[in-house]
Design a protein around this motif. Structure first.
Motif, PDB file in Angstrom:
ATOM      1  N   ARG A  72       0.840  -1.208   0.000  1.00  0.00           N
ATOM      2  CA  ARG A  72       0.000   0.000   0.000  1.00  0.00           C
ATOM      3  C   ARG A  72       0.875   1.258   0.000  1.00  0.00           C
ATOM      4  N   GLU A  75       2.137   2.229  -3.407  1.00  0.00           N
ATOM      5  CA  GLU A  75       1.125   2.936  -4.195  1.00  0.00           C
ATOM      6  C   GLU A  75       1.037   4.403  -3.774  1.00  0.00           C
ATOM      7  N   ARG A  78       4.029   6.342  -5.045  1.00  0.00           N
ATOM      8  CA  ARG A  78       3.902   6.604  -6.481  1.00  0.00           C
ATOM      9  C   ARG A  78       2.925   7.752  -6.722  1.00  0.00           C
TER      10      ARG A  78
END
Length: 297
Positions: A72, A75, A78
């Protein structure tokens, strides 16, 4: 909003540890000391009230929850980078850090001629290059380790946006005394009957070359395989067969020091070169500009 939220720094430490499974290497990747990284991870565990990392003298183990939080966190990091890219895209084009992947059948032939002009036009661009096979470059694009990649197209990656920018024809390379050297051009039937040397599996150029000539892929274990275009050239030079080369490599001098000759293909078979990036990226216009500079568009 709760004030008890993980920071991006803490998540970066956890993601780095998940990737390297070593405190020292993870700290180095984060440009932090090992004690700083360890303290940051301890803060994260205290904040969440859970154990994310099993610490032993011999190795680092992630708990199942630690692996899920790291995924997680990857993500979220990013997404944070995309926000920074969005802000950067409203400023000067092609400035700051850009992590670019390039496949090995393009990198040594394109970059030496393209990079001087790129540096001259965009001196504030800090280009970080990584050479690897297509599949691994796309994995790094997906994970956020790369911003864009120079590839040979087409390639099946629906999560990526791709733009073809340059047509690179294939040519036959063979010794001057080979029967095909007497031809003005070479067709699929000629190649099917020849000792055609190819790159080993994993190189997309192998598949693109076969497709350009309408040739079936050899069965596993058949034929001679090379690990690079340079190796193929040396194999041909010693009389082991013939091969297909992209004209980009020939024009860059890959045949220098040999007496090999080239012949065009009937129908002009070629590969398409271009750029790939995440569909979510805010730097699409920058990548298109980069592609035009790299390929002289």
């Amino acid at each position: 909003m709760s004030s008890y939220l993980p920071t991006l720094r803490q998540l970066r430490y956890l993601v780095a540890l998940d990737e390297h499974r070593h405190f020292g290497r993870a700290a180095e990747a984060c440009l932090a000391t090992q004690s700083t990284l360890s303290a940051g991870l301890q803060e994260l565990e205290n904040l969440l009230g859970v154990t994310l990392v099993e610490r032993t003298k011999r190795k680092v183990l992630m708990t199942p929850l630690g692996e899920e939080v790291a995924a997680r966190g990857r993500e979220l990091l990013r997404g944070a980078e995309d926000i920074a890219d969005l802000a950067r895209a409203h400023g000067k084009p092609l400035c700051g850090r850009l992590r670019l992947g390039v496949i090995p059948t393009i990198a040594p032939f394109l970059l030496p001629r393209a990079l001087p002009g790129l540096r001259r036009l965009y001196p504030d661009l800090k280009l970080i290059l990584r050479e690897d096979l297509t599949a691994r470059l796309l994995e790094r694009l997906t994970s956020g380790e790369l911003d864009a990649a120079v590839l040979a197209l087409p390639y099946d990656a629906p999560e990526m946006e791709m733009e073809a920018l340059f047509t690179d024809p294939f040519v036959l390379a063979c010794p001057p005394g080979h029967p095909l050297a007497a031809r003005d051009s070479v067709g699929s039937a000629d190649l099917a009957a020849a000792d055609l040397l190819l790159l080993e599996e994993g190189h997309c150029l192998r598949d693109h070359a076969l497709a350009a000539c309408s040739l079936p892929a050899p069965r596993r274990g058949e034929g001679m395989l090379g690990t690079s275009l340079g190796t193929l050239v040396q194999m041909v030079a010693t009389g082991m067969g013939v091969t297909l080369l992209p004209r980009l490599a020939v024009e860059a001098g890959i045949l220098t020091g040999t007496d090999l000759v080239t012949r065009p293909l009937v129908g002009g078979g070629a590969r398409l070169l271009g750029l790939a990036w995440r569909k979510s990226s805010a730097r699409k216009d920058e990548f298109r500009l980069l592609g035009k500079v790299l390929f002289g568009g």
